[in-house]
Design an enzyme around this catalytic site. Structure first.
Site, PDB file in Angstrom:
ATOM      1  N   TYR A 136     -21.116  20.991  -5.374  1.00  0.00           N
ATOM      2  CA  TYR A 136     -21.101  21.767  -6.610  1.00  0.00           C
ATOM      3  C   TYR A 136     -19.658  21.819  -7.093  1.00  0.00           C
ATOM      4  O   TYR A 136     -18.823  22.487  -6.491  1.00  0.00           O
ATOM      5  CB  TYR A 136     -21.655  23.158  -6.318  1.00  0.00           C
ATOM      6  CG  TYR A 136     -21.718  24.132  -7.473  1.00  0.00           C
ATOM      7  CD1 TYR A 136     -21.354  23.787  -8.764  1.00  0.00           C
ATOM      8  CD2 TYR A 136     -22.159  25.432  -7.257  1.00  0.00           C
ATOM      9  CE1 TYR A 136     -21.431  24.691  -9.796  1.00  0.00           C
ATOM     10  CE2 TYR A 136     -22.239  26.354  -8.282  1.00  0.00           C
ATOM     11  CZ  TYR A 136     -21.870  25.973  -9.552  1.00  0.00           C
ATOM     12  OH  TYR A 136     -21.938  26.892 -10.582  1.00  0.00           O
ATOM     13  N   LYS A 164     -23.121  17.985  -8.445  1.00  0.00           N
ATOM     14  CA  LYS A 164     -23.549  18.920  -9.480  1.00  0.00           C
ATOM     15  C   LYS A 164     -22.311  19.349 -10.257  1.00  0.00           C
ATOM     16  O   LYS A 164     -21.407  19.967  -9.696  1.00  0.00           O
ATOM     17  CB  LYS A 164     -24.247  20.135  -8.886  1.00  0.00           C
ATOM     18  CG  LYS A 164     -24.698  21.113  -9.978  1.00  0.00           C
ATOM     19  CD  LYS A 164     -24.795  22.533  -9.504  1.00  0.00           C
ATOM     20  CE  LYS A 164     -25.009  23.464 -10.699  1.00  0.00           C
ATOM     21  NZ  LYS A 164     -25.019  24.890 -10.315  1.00  0.00           N
TER      22      LYS A 164
END
Length: 320
Positions: A136, A164
């Site tokens: 992330y 992500k």
């Protein structure tokens, strides 16, 4: 790694509260099942939207386990202020049958250090080597993962299959240009609601992790479907996707600010989910003007979408 859970549209679940401001796991599972039944491919639990810093590790684990036992495909957020806690969360996710990991950088302590983050990522990935994982990337966590570090990690940990991106349009393009386009085995997830079209069409994303999709799941699934069609060259879908994303722009923009959970929970209540009226911290609340603005924008979008769907033929397309 053959299994890739990071495809399609994936809502980031918020954690509903009881009157005692403890996690309401029954309501959490109910919402997860509802979203999957509408066509979401999985859910994320205990990313930023899940209020992970406000929950105990035991509460986070219970939420994951309850979702898994209910048959909800779960991607587990591993945010923590120290590596040992993140490792424990990852190991638990693997043990109870979660489908993937969202590997969040180490926060607060040595956050900007590349060495510290490399060691943190490696430990989390090693704790669940059979779970597909994405890193992330978010400037809000104080660390930007660049291509050299990503591929250094991937060489040692094949369960790292994607990225992500929550940094916005420029960061999505960086990820596409320097990371995911290098290796067909690496997937890109859109991580901010304002960049769905850009992510799919311009950056080759294969999925989107969404906040506003918890509030407007059908409409966001519609946007993702149109964006995927546009990415395949459908000229009409390109126009429709841009129209829909523009109409969603204000509601989606709440995802970019510090009050995102407050906004999305308030809109969930407006949409008929009273379990989301409370926050874990009693002082967390939108101001009356923020509430009024969100309510007006939601009414406007709902009215526009009903009219647009009818006049553009989109309602008949979805029904078929």
């Amino acid at each position: 790694m053959a299994d890739n859970i990071f495809l399609g549209c994936i809502p980031a679940l918020m954690t509903p509260c009881t009157d005692e401001r403890r996690p309401d796991f029954d309501a959490l599972v109910k919402k997860g099942l509802e979203l999957i039944s509408l066509g979401m491919s999985a859910v994320v639990y205990c990313g930023s939207m899940g209020d992970w810093p406000l929950l105990t590790d035991e509460e986070r684990m219970e939420g994951v386990e309850r979702l898994v036992k209910a048959g909800v495909p779960v991607i587990v957020g591993t945010g923590a202020i120290n590596t040992a806690k993140a490792v424990a969360l990852a190991a638990h996710a693997a043990k109870v049958g979660a489908k993937g990991l969202m590997v969040i950088p180490r926060v607060l302590s040595r956050g900007p250090s590349i060495t510290a983050q490399r060691n943190h990522f490696k430990a989390v990935l090693a704790a669940a080597p059979d779970l597909p994982a994405v890193i992330y990337n978010s400037p809000y966590y104080g660390f930007r993962t660049r291509a050299d570090l990503f591929f250094d990690l991937r060489a040692a940990h094949p369960n790292l299959i994607g990225f992500k991106e929550f940094g916005g349009a420029d960061d999505l393009r960086y990820a596409a240009e320097f990371i995911t386009s290098q290796d067909d085995g690496v997937t890109l997830m859109v991580g901010v609601d304002t960049c769905v079209f850009h992510g799919f069409v311009n950056c080759g994303a294969t999925g989107a992790i969404t906040g506003i999709g918890c509030v407007l799941p059908r409409e966001v699934l519609h946007l993702v479907a149109l964006s995927k069609a546009a990415a395949a060259g459908d000229a009409e879908a390109r126009i429709r996707a841009q129209e829909l994303e523009q109409a969603l722009a204000i509601l989606s923009s709440f995802d970019e600010g510090p009050d995102l959970v407050l906004y999305f929970k308030h809109m969930m209540v407006l949409k008929g989910d009273p379990e989301y009226r409370l926050h874990f911290d009693a002082d967390d609340a939108l101001s009356p003007s923020q509430q009024g603005y969100a309510e007006a924008q939601l009414r406007l979008f709902d009215s526009w979408y009903a009219n647009w769907s009818k006049h553009s033929g989109e309602d008949q397309k979805q029904a078929s």
